[in-house]
Design a protein around this motif. Structure first.
Motif, PDB file in Angstrom:
ATOM      1  N   ALA A  16       8.110 -14.667  17.095  1.00 31.56           N
ATOM      2  CA  ALA A  16       8.558 -13.311  16.757  1.00 31.56           C
ATOM      3  C   ALA A  16       7.658 -12.696  15.691  1.00 31.56           C
ATOM      4  O   ALA A  16       7.301 -11.511  15.774  1.00 31.56           O
ATOM      5  CB  ALA A  16      10.006 -13.351  16.278  1.00 31.56           C
ATOM      6  N   SER A  17       7.270 -13.490  14.700  1.00 28.08           N
ATOM      7  CA  SER A  17       6.369 -12.986  13.657  1.00 28.08           C
ATOM      8  C   SER A  17       4.998 -12.651  14.235  1.00 28.08           C
ATOM      9  O   SER A  17       4.373 -11.657  13.863  1.00 28.08           O
ATOM     10  CB  SER A  17       6.225 -14.020  12.538  1.00 28.08           C
ATOM     11  OG  SER A  17       7.463 -14.279  11.926  1.00 28.08           O
ATOM     12  N   GLY A  18       4.539 -13.494  15.178  1.00 23.56           N
ATOM     13  CA  GLY A  18       3.257 -13.227  15.821  1.00 23.56           C
ATOM     14  C   GLY A  18       3.268 -11.942  16.625  1.00 23.56           C
ATOM     15  O   GLY A  18       2.307 -11.160  16.593  1.00 23.56           O
ATOM     16  N   LEU A  19       4.363 -11.700  17.338  1.00 24.55           N
ATOM     17  CA  LEU A  19       4.468 -10.460  18.115  1.00 24.55           C
ATOM     18  C   LEU A  19       4.533  -9.247  17.194  1.00 24.55           C
ATOM     19  O   LEU A  19       3.935  -8.197  17.485  1.00 24.55           O
ATOM     20  CB  LEU A  19       5.705 -10.515  19.013  1.00 24.55           C
ATOM     21  CG  LEU A  19       5.647 -11.530  20.157  1.00 24.55           C
ATOM     22  CD1 LEU A  19       6.993 -11.588  20.887  1.00 24.55           C
ATOM     23  CD2 LEU A  19       4.545 -11.178  21.147  1.00 24.55           C
ATOM     24  N   SER A  20       5.244  -9.362  16.082  1.00 24.16           N
ATOM     25  CA  SER A  20       5.293  -8.253  15.129  1.00 24.16           C
ATOM     26  C   SER A  20       3.936  -8.040  14.479  1.00 24.16           C
ATOM     27  O   SER A  20       3.536  -6.897  14.203  1.00 24.16           O
ATOM     28  CB  SER A  20       6.350  -8.539  14.051  1.00 24.16           C
ATOM     29  OG  SER A  20       7.644  -8.584  14.608  1.00 24.16           O
ATOM     30  N   PHE A  21       3.210  -9.129  14.231  1.00 21.71           N
ATOM     31  CA  PHE A  21       1.867  -9.019  13.670  1.00 21.71           C
ATOM     32  C   PHE A  21       0.950  -8.249  14.615  1.00 21.71           C
ATOM     33  O   PHE A  21       0.076  -7.483  14.177  1.00 21.71           O
ATOM     34  CB  PHE A  21       1.305 -10.412  13.414  1.00 21.71           C
ATOM     35  CG  PHE A  21      -0.089 -10.418  12.847  1.00 21.71           C
ATOM     36  CD1 PHE A  21      -0.297 -10.233  11.491  1.00 21.71           C
ATOM     37  CD2 PHE A  21      -1.190 -10.594  13.663  1.00 21.71           C
ATOM     38  CE1 PHE A  21      -1.582 -10.229  10.958  1.00 21.71           C
ATOM     39  CE2 PHE A  21      -2.471 -10.595  13.150  1.00 21.71           C
ATOM     40  CZ  PHE A  21      -2.672 -10.407  11.793  1.00 21.71           C
ATOM     41  N   HIS A  73       0.814  -1.222   0.000  1.00 23.45           N
ATOM     42  CA  HIS A  73       0.000   0.000   0.000  1.00 23.45           C
ATOM     43  C   HIS A  73       0.844   1.267   0.000  1.00 23.45           C
ATOM     44  O   HIS A  73       0.320   2.359  -0.214  1.00 23.45           O
ATOM     45  CB  HIS A  73      -0.926   0.005   1.224  1.00 23.45           C
ATOM     46  CG  HIS A  73      -0.188  -0.073   2.525  1.00 23.45           C
ATOM     47  ND1 HIS A  73       0.523  -1.193   2.917  1.00 23.45           N
ATOM     48  CD2 HIS A  73      -0.047   0.837   3.524  1.00 23.45           C
ATOM     49  CE1 HIS A  73       1.063  -0.969   4.102  1.00 23.45           C
ATOM     50  NE2 HIS A  73       0.747   0.242   4.488  1.00 23.45           N
ATOM     51  N   ASN A  74       2.138   1.138   0.248  1.00 23.14           N
ATOM     52  CA  ASN A  74       3.037   2.292   0.193  1.00 23.14           C
ATOM     53  C   ASN A  74       3.913   2.279  -1.061  1.00 23.14           C
ATOM     54  O   ASN A  74       4.846   3.075  -1.164  1.00 23.14           O
ATOM     55  CB  ASN A  74       3.935   2.330   1.433  1.00 23.14           C
ATOM     56  CG  ASN A  74       3.175   2.766   2.671  1.00 23.14           C
ATOM     57  OD1 ASN A  74       2.361   3.691   2.617  1.00 23.14           O
ATOM     58  ND2 ASN A  74       3.419   2.106   3.797  1.00 23.14           N
ATOM     59  N   GLY A  75       3.622   1.377  -1.980  1.00 23.67           N
ATOM     60  CA  GLY A  75       4.378   1.323  -3.223  1.00 23.67           C
ATOM     61  C   GLY A  75       5.727   0.647  -3.102  1.00 23.67           C
ATOM     62  O   GLY A  75       6.551   0.745  -4.021  1.00 23.67           O
ATOM     63  N   PRO A 103       7.294  -0.285  11.944  1.00 23.50           N
ATOM     64  CA  PRO A 103       7.413   0.250  10.577  1.00 23.50           C
ATOM     65  C   PRO A 103       8.529   1.289  10.505  1.00 23.50           C
ATOM     66  O   PRO A 103       8.739   2.017  11.476  1.00 23.50           O
ATOM     67  CB  PRO A 103       6.042   0.890  10.326  1.00 23.50           C
ATOM     68  CG  PRO A 103       5.123   0.197  11.286  1.00 23.50           C
ATOM     69  CD  PRO A 103       5.950  -0.111  12.489  1.00 23.50           C
ATOM     70  N   PRO A 104       9.234   1.366   9.375  1.00 18.84           N
ATOM     71  CA  PRO A 104       9.030   0.607   8.122  1.00 18.84           C
ATOM     72  C   PRO A 104       9.921  -0.629   8.011  1.00 18.84           C
ATOM     73  O   PRO A 104      10.246  -1.043   6.902  1.00 18.84           O
ATOM     74  CB  PRO A 104       9.423   1.647   7.068  1.00 18.84           C
ATOM     75  CG  PRO A 104      10.554   2.397   7.723  1.00 18.84           C
ATOM     76  CD  PRO A 104      10.208   2.458   9.190  1.00 18.84           C
ATOM     77  N   GLU A 158       9.880  -6.679   8.292  1.00 20.59           N
ATOM     78  CA  GLU A 158       9.795  -7.944   9.031  1.00 20.59           C
ATOM     79  C   GLU A 158       8.535  -8.672   8.594  1.00 20.59           C
ATOM     80  O   GLU A 158       7.483  -8.052   8.399  1.00 20.59           O
ATOM     81  CB  GLU A 158       9.770  -7.659  10.531  1.00 20.59           C
ATOM     82  CG  GLU A 158      10.161  -8.838  11.413  1.00 20.59           C
ATOM     83  CD  GLU A 158       8.995  -9.778  11.659  1.00 20.59           C
ATOM     84  OE1 GLU A 158       9.235 -10.963  11.966  1.00 20.59           O
ATOM     85  OE2 GLU A 158       7.845  -9.307  11.554  1.00 20.59           O
ATOM     86  N   TRP A 159       8.610 -10.000   8.423  1.00 24.79           N
ATOM     87  CA  TRP A 159       7.508 -10.736   7.796  1.00 24.79           C
ATOM     88  C   TRP A 159       6.209 -10.633   8.577  1.00 24.79           C
ATOM     89  O   TRP A 159       5.136 -10.498   8.000  1.00 24.79           O
ATOM     90  CB  TRP A 159       7.909 -12.197   7.636  1.00 24.79           C
ATOM     91  CG  TRP A 159       8.985 -12.407   6.613  1.00 24.79           C
ATOM     92  CD1 TRP A 159       9.452 -11.478   5.721  1.00 24.79           C
ATOM     93  CD2 TRP A 159       9.726 -13.604   6.385  1.00 24.79           C
ATOM     94  NE1 TRP A 159      10.446 -12.020   4.949  1.00 24.79           N
ATOM     95  CE2 TRP A 159      10.640 -13.325   5.325  1.00 24.79           C
ATOM     96  CE3 TRP A 159       9.725 -14.867   6.956  1.00 24.79           C
ATOM     97  CZ2 TRP A 159      11.519 -14.288   4.842  1.00 24.79           C
ATOM     98  CZ3 TRP A 159      10.609 -15.833   6.476  1.00 24.79           C
ATOM     99  CH2 TRP A 159      11.492 -15.547   5.427  1.00 24.79           C
ATOM    100  N   GLY A 160       6.280 -10.709   9.905  1.00 23.14           N
ATOM    101  CA  GLY A 160       5.064 -10.594  10.704  1.00 23.14           C
ATOM    102  C   GLY A 160       4.420  -9.226  10.567  1.00 23.14           C
ATOM    103  O   GLY A 160       3.195  -9.107  10.452  1.00 23.14           O
ATOM    104  N   ALA A 161       5.244  -8.177  10.567  1.00 24.60           N
ATOM    105  CA  ALA A 161       4.727  -6.820  10.393  1.00 24.60           C
ATOM    106  C   ALA A 161       4.151  -6.637   8.993  1.00 24.60           C
ATOM    107  O   ALA A 161       3.124  -5.966   8.805  1.00 24.60           O
ATOM    108  CB  ALA A 161       5.838  -5.798  10.649  1.00 24.60           C
TER     109      ALA A 161
END
Length: 298
Positions: free
Chosen positions: A232-237, A83-85, A244-245, A248-251
């Motif tokens: 770690a991905s769950g916490l970033s999710f 969404h940010n290109g 950001p920016p 990271e895969w979870g984010a």
């Protein structure tokens, strides 16, 4: 003092020729497990991509360009844009280094503390065993993600605190595995012989017990890396990990959930990256367990 059997000796303690034979034998047994071999080669590829991939990408993973936002996968943008290109493929490549680093570092830290506690508990027993095991019981009473969530909530939202949180909830698992292995090795005759000859506890622990319990530690570490990456991905999710920016895969998965109906590629590719890496670690861990566990050798 009775000699250690060939199976009990570590490759490092053997002559170079014997070490080579043992490594060839190990690889030959591992080749029989096709899934584990696939997982190992896939992870090797991922590590190489994490190291050298960012040098080959042409886009900036954090640069915003609204003129190219939410583009579908194409020859110019293999995984499309968000969404940010920003190019999703580039962000996944850069995020791979970050995700694997979090998994490896957190497990190494957790294993270091867990191994020490497990050896102390298994070797000395008594009050030390009771104290350490009750502490691990308390930590294991909480689901891992819940314990990590509590730690990050207290320490603050950033990736360093995520590593600390994941390390903490990895400690009791390693402590229990190492304690059980230490109890088994401590009862062997050559350990009693070492004590009779006046060997110090440090020499027995670091020279004989630790080298002979590395197999379950390696297997557990491989499986825990997958858990660490998921956590770690769950916490970033949830917005408690990488901010950001940072790619990271979870984010990235969290960013893509708002567009999953109209632009599913924004969430699809980060999600698949997490799934494939976690499956690869699990396949490799299961294969290593089959190869390194003497009870499963034919």
């Amino acid at each position: 003092m009775p000699n250690m059997t060939a199976d009990a000796r570590t490759p490092e303690s053997l002559p170079s020729g014997t070490r080579l034979v043992q490594w060839k034998s190990f690889y030959h047994r591992l080749k029989k497990n096709k899934a584990a071999l696939f997982g190992g080669y896939f992870l090797l590829l991922m590590i190489l991509v994490a190291i050298f991939g960012p040098l080959l990408t042409q886009y900036d993973p954090t640069k915003v360009d609204y003129s190219t936002k939410l583009l579908k996968p194409s020859a110019d943008h293999w995984f499309g844009t968000d969404h940010n290109g920003r190019d999703i493929f580039t962000r996944i490549i850069h995020g791979m280094r970050l995700t694997l680093s979090v998994g490896f570092i957190s497990v190494i830290i957790g294993a270091a503390f867990g191994v020490v506690l497990g050896i102390i508990s298994g070797y000395y027993g008594g009050k030390w065993d009771a104290l350490i095991m009750r502490m691990t019981d308390v930590m294991l009473a909480f689901p891992g993600i819940l314990l990590a969530l509590a730690v990050v909530s207290v320490l603050g939202k950033n990736l360093f605190n995520v590593i600390i949180a994941v390390s903490i909830f990895s400690i009791p698992t390693f402590a229990r595995v190492v304690r059980g292995s230490t109890l088994a090795v401590r009862k062997l005759e050559y350990i009693d012989a070492m004590r009779s000859l006046g060997a110090s506890d440090g020499r027995i622990i670091f020279g004989h017990i630790l080298p002979n319990i590395t197999s379950p530690i390696i297997v557990q570490a491989t499986l825990r890396i997958a858990v660490a990456i998921l956590t770690a991905s769950g916490l970033s999710f949830l917005g408690l990990g990488a901010q950001p920016p940072t790619p990271e895969w979870g984010a990235m998965l969290n960013d893509g959930r708002n567009y999953i109906m109209d632009h599913p590629h924004v969430a699809l590719f980060p999600g698949l990256s997490i799934v494939f890496v976690v499956i690869a670690f699990n396949l490799l861990g299961d294969g290593l367990r089959d190869v390194l566990d003497p009870k499963m050798k034919k």
